[in-house]
Design a protein around this motif. Sequence first.
Motif, PDB file in Angstrom:
ATOM      1  N   GLU A   1      38.018  53.597  76.559  1.00  0.00           N
ATOM      2  CA  GLU A   1      38.670  52.639  77.721  1.00  0.00           C
ATOM      3  C   GLU A   1      38.059  53.311  78.924  1.00  0.00           C
ATOM      4  O   GLU A   1      37.707  54.444  79.100  1.00  0.00           O
ATOM      5  CB  GLU A   1      40.214  52.700  77.635  1.00  0.00           C
ATOM      6  CG  GLU A   1      40.924  52.454  76.705  1.00  0.00           C
ATOM      7  CD  GLU A   1      41.362  53.568  75.705  1.00  0.00           C
ATOM      8  OE1 GLU A   1      42.507  53.619  75.176  1.00  0.00           O
ATOM      9  OE2 GLU A   1      40.780  54.706  76.138  1.00  0.00           O
ATOM     10  N   SER A   2      37.953  52.314  79.900  1.00  0.00           N
ATOM     11  CA  SER A   2      37.490  52.589  81.224  1.00  0.00           C
ATOM     12  C   SER A   2      38.070  51.459  82.148  1.00  0.00           C
ATOM     13  O   SER A   2      38.528  50.380  81.814  1.00  0.00           O
ATOM     14  CB  SER A   2      35.708  52.648  81.255  1.00  0.00           C
ATOM     15  OG  SER A   2      35.357  51.235  81.120  1.00  0.00           O
TER      16      SER A   2
ATOM     17  N   LEU B   1      39.950  46.206  82.908  1.00  0.00           N
ATOM     18  CA  LEU B   1      39.839  47.422  81.918  1.00  0.00           C
ATOM     19  C   LEU B   1      39.106  46.878  80.915  1.00  0.00           C
ATOM     20  O   LEU B   1      38.900  45.957  80.643  1.00  0.00           O
ATOM     21  CB  LEU B   1      41.215  47.848  81.369  1.00  0.00           C
ATOM     22  CG  LEU B   1      42.442  48.024  82.197  1.00  0.00           C
ATOM     23  CD1 LEU B   1      43.470  48.588  81.494  1.00  0.00           C
ATOM     24  CD2 LEU B   1      42.089  49.157  83.402  1.00  0.00           C
TER      25      LEU B   1
ATOM     26  N   THR C   1      43.407  54.934  79.994  1.00  0.00           N
ATOM     27  CA  THR C   1      43.053  55.085  81.165  1.00  0.00           C
ATOM     28  C   THR C   1      44.128  54.909  82.224  1.00  0.00           C
ATOM     29  O   THR C   1      44.877  53.899  81.823  1.00  0.00           O
ATOM     30  CB  THR C   1      41.970  53.832  81.404  1.00  0.00           C
ATOM     31  OG1 THR C   1      41.377  53.858  82.958  1.00  0.00           O
ATOM     32  CG2 THR C   1      42.439  52.607  81.100  1.00  0.00           C
TER      33      THR C   1
END
Length: 133
Positions: free
Chosen positions: A6-7, A20, A127
Amino acid sequence: QVQLVESGGGLVQYGGSLRLACIVSGRDLDDYQLGWFRQAPGKEREFVAALTWRHLLPYYADSENVRRVNGRFTISRDRDKNTVFLEMNNLKAEDTAVYFCAAGTLKYWNAGTAGNPHNYAYWGQGTQVTVSS
C-alpha cells in the motif's frame, strides 16, 4: 501467493482527499477479490470496500459505524498497473486509521463475503491516514 504493497496515506485536513494505492503481485488475479479494511487505535479492524479483480462489482461498508463511507469513498482497479485504489473524499476525523489492502480467493461474491476479513488470506503492511480537525 499474492503480495500487496500500500501507499498514499498521510496527514490531511478535515474535508480533504486522499487516494490510496495497493500494488498487487501474483498469478491468476482474476480468481481473487481485493478489499480495503481499516483499523483505528483501540478498535477492531473494519471493512471499507472491496471488488473482484475480474469484474469489479464493488461493495462498500454498510455498518452503522461506517455508513458514512458510502458516497465518499470509491474503490477501483487498474489491470495494466496491477493496482487497486481507494479514493477518499470529504475526509472526517473518524476516518483516521491504518488502511490495509487485502486479497482472497474469490468463491461467492456478495456483501457478506466481500466484507468478511476471514475471506482474505493476504494482507499488506498498511498505510496510515490521519485527518486533522
